[in-house]
Design a protein around this motif. Structure first.
Motif, short mmCIF file in Angstrom:
data_model
loop_
_atom_site.label_atom_id
_atom_site.label_comp_id
_atom_site.label_asym_id
_atom_site.label_seq_id
_atom_site.Cartn_x
_atom_site.Cartn_y
_atom_site.Cartn_z
N ARG A 292 46.83 29.61 46.60
CA ARG A 292 46.06 29.36 47.82
C ARG A 292 45.28 28.05 47.70
O ARG A 292 44.91 27.64 46.59
CB ARG A 292 45.09 30.52 48.08
N THR A 293 45.00 27.47 48.86
CA THR A 293 44.19 26.26 48.85
C THR A 293 42.75 26.64 48.49
O THR A 293 42.34 27.80 48.58
CB THR A 293 44.18 25.59 50.23
N GLU A 294 42.00 25.62 48.08
CA GLU A 294 40.60 25.90 47.74
C GLU A 294 39.85 26.42 48.96
O GLU A 294 39.00 27.31 48.84
CB GLU A 294 39.95 24.61 47.21
N ARG A 295 40.18 25.90 50.11
CA ARG A 295 39.50 26.35 51.33
C ARG A 295 39.77 27.85 51.57
O ARG A 295 38.86 28.61 51.91
CB ARG A 295 40.02 25.52 52.51
N ALA A 296 41.03 28.26 51.38
CA ALA A 296 41.37 29.67 51.57
C ALA A 296 40.67 30.54 50.54
O ALA A 296 40.17 31.63 50.85
CB ALA A 296 42.88 29.85 51.48
N LEU A 297 40.61 30.04 49.30
CA LEU A 297 39.94 30.80 48.25
C LEU A 297 38.46 31.01 48.60
O LEU A 297 37.92 32.12 48.50
CB LEU A 297 40.03 30.04 46.92
N ARG A 298 37.83 29.93 49.02
CA ARG A 298 36.40 30.03 49.34
C ARG A 298 36.19 31.01 50.50
O ARG A 298 35.21 31.76 50.50
CB ARG A 298 35.86 28.65 49.72
N GLY A 299 37.10 30.99 51.47
CA GLY A 299 36.99 31.91 52.58
C GLY A 299 37.08 33.37 52.13
O GLY A 299 36.29 34.22 52.56
N ASP A 300 38.04 33.63 51.24
CA ASP A 300 38.21 35.01 50.73
C ASP A 300 36.97 35.47 49.99
O ASP A 300 36.50 36.59 50.14
CB ASP A 300 39.42 35.07 49.79
N GLU B 217 32.62 40.74 39.69
CA GLU B 217 33.19 39.86 40.72
C GLU B 217 33.66 38.53 40.13
O GLU B 217 34.56 37.89 40.67
CB GLU B 217 32.17 39.61 41.85
N VAL B 218 33.06 38.12 39.01
CA VAL B 218 33.45 36.84 38.42
C VAL B 218 34.88 36.92 37.86
O VAL B 218 35.68 36.01 38.05
CB VAL B 218 32.45 36.42 37.32
N ALA B 219 35.20 38.02 37.22
CA ALA B 219 36.57 38.18 36.71
C ALA B 219 37.56 38.17 37.87
O ALA B 219 38.64 37.58 37.77
CB ALA B 219 36.67 39.48 35.91
N ARG B 220 37.17 38.82 38.97
CA ARG B 220 38.05 38.86 40.14
C ARG B 220 38.24 37.45 40.71
O ARG B 220 39.33 37.04 41.09
CB ARG B 220 37.44 39.78 41.20
N LEU B 221 37.15 36.73 40.72
CA LEU B 221 37.19 35.36 41.22
C LEU B 221 38.13 34.50 40.36
O LEU B 221 38.94 33.74 40.86
CB LEU B 221 35.77 34.81 41.21
N LEU B 222 38.03 34.67 39.05
CA LEU B 222 38.84 33.85 38.14
C LEU B 222 40.33 34.16 38.31
O LEU B 222 41.16 33.25 38.34
CB LEU B 222 38.42 34.09 36.69
N THR B 223 40.67 35.44 38.40
CA THR B 223 42.09 35.78 38.52
C THR B 223 42.66 35.32 39.86
O THR B 223 43.88 35.19 40.01
CB THR B 223 42.33 37.30 38.37
N GLY B 224 41.79 35.06 40.83
CA GLY B 224 42.28 34.59 42.13
C GLY B 224 42.66 33.12 42.14
O GLY B 224 43.34 32.66 43.06
N ILE B 225 42.26 32.38 41.12
CA ILE B 225 42.58 30.93 41.09
C ILE B 225 43.96 30.77 40.48
O ILE B 225 44.13 30.26 39.36
CB ILE B 225 41.50 30.16 40.29
N ASP B 226 44.96 31.23 41.20
CA ASP B 226 46.30 31.31 40.65
C ASP B 226 47.26 30.25 41.21
O ASP B 226 48.47 30.34 41.04
CB ASP B 226 46.88 32.70 40.88
N GLY B 227 46.70 29.27 41.91
CA GLY B 227 47.54 28.19 42.44
C GLY B 227 48.27 28.55 43.72
O GLY B 227 48.99 27.72 44.26
#
Ligand SMILES: [Zn+2]
Length: 362
Positions: A54-62, A42-52
């Motif tokens: 989405r907002t941080e709030r949206a990322l945290r929600g996902d 899940e950590v690799a998935r989390l890292l690839t999601g920080i792609d600019g």
């Protein structure tokens, strides 16, 4: 449009696994990095999601919806920020990128190097490159590939056998109009950049003067009169010259530099007249031309991006050449006799520099 920052972990950031339970982000080649342990898939998935995107709030929600532990997310984001690995982009930056996967892939390498909000500024900028020279054409390509929205090259000549250069016109361009050969060179690096000439009513954000002796060019007087910022980027002999960047009415102009030259060399007016009328000498070596183009691109982008990126060639020029290509700063403060309106406090700096022997002739 919201300007809420969107976190971005640049695609160039190395992500490695020191062992099967640990993920390391960054930390290569002596730079700061972050290690996550224990690190499941899940950590690799989390890292690839920080792609600019989405907002941080949206990322945290996902991530929360996907069952990721809030503490893991919190620690990782804090760690990445603490190590200086996260960048921020804005919605305006994202909208300012050309459509399509290829353009997105190219922008993905450029956008993280620009401060939040500045990418949009750069994309909206227009520059004119005067002279499709061995400096001018690679410089135009550098600016286009770095995201400048509109890059217009002006040149009336035909390509000659000695002009091909890496990133510039090609050997098979000999005999073609330089302006067309330059356009092809720019498109090889940045196919979607707007290369159309600017309408007569539109003022460019910056004009790059790439012919050898811009100070004696009537064009310069028009730029000064119209308040158009302009930057010298050329090669004289085998010396690359970047600067001064002239902000009309604010910083020293090219006539100021001419005034100082007259004081240093009484024969300068006669020399300048001959340089103005002579057929331009061939540009310098490939390394000199490209080092000059890269140095000029850095200064031009600093000006176009604005913000804290103050260009280093206001009231000054950088000179570089073989064998070391180590830039040397040469100061060109406002000349008291010029009357261009530039502030005058730099004159004392010049006198100090002269006393220190930093004021050599050309
Ligand atoms: Zn002046």
């Amino acid at each position: 449009m919201t300007e809420t920052p969107h976190p971005l972990l640049p695609a160039t950031t190395p992500v490695t696994r020191p062992d099967e339970h640990t993920v390391q982000v960054g930390g290569a080649d002596g730079r700061d990095g972050v290690r996550v342990w224990p690190a499941g898939p899940e950590v690799a998935r989390l890292l690839t999601g920080i792609d600019g995107r989405r907002t941080e709030r949206a990322l945290r929600g996902d991530w929360s919806a996907a069952g990721l532990d809030d503490d893991v997310v919190e620690d990782l984001l804090a760690g990445l920020r603490g190590a200086g690995l996260l960048r921020e982009v804005t919605a305006g930056d994202l909208l300012a990128t050309d459509p399509g996967p290829a353009a997105a892939a190219r922008a993905g390498l450029e956008l993280p190097t620009v401060a939040a909000g500045r990418w949009r500024t750069r994309r909206q900028s227009s520059v004119v490159v005067e002279g499709a020279t061995r400096v001018g054409t690679p410089l135009a390509g550098l600016l286009a590939a770095s995201g400048v929205g509109r890059v217009s090259v002006r040149d009336r000549g035909l390509t000659t056998a000695g002009e091909p250069v890496v990133g510039g016109v090609a050997a098979h361009d000999e005999g073609r109009p330089r302006v067309l050969a330059a356009a092809d060179a720019i498109r090889r690096a940045s196919p979607l950049t707007d290369l159309r000439p600017l309408p007569a009513t539109q003022r460019p954000d910056l004009v790059l003067l790439c012919r050898p002796w811009a100070a004696v060019d009537p064009l310069t007087a028009a730029l000064q009169r119209d308040g158009v910022p302009h930057l010298v980027a050329t090669v004289r002999g085998d010396t690359g010259v970047v600067g001064p960047l002239v902000l009309p009415g604010v910083t020293s102009c090219l006539r100021c530099a001419d005034g100082w030259r007259r004081e240093d060399d009484p024969s300068w007016p006669a020399t300048a007249a001959q340089l103005a009328t002579a057929r331009p000498a061939p540009a310098g070596s490939t390394l000199t031309c490209l080092a000059t183009a890269v140095t000029a691109a850095v200064q031009a982008l600093a000006h176009l991006d604005g913000g804290d990126c103050a260009p280093g060639v206001l009231d000054a020029a950088l000179e570089l050449g073989p064998p070391t290509f180590q830039p040397r700063l040469r100061r060109w403060p406002p000349h008291p006799g010029c009357g261009c309106g530039a502030r005058q406090e730099g004159v004392a700096e010049r006198e100090v520099a002269a006393e220190r022997g930093q004021w050599g002739g050309e």
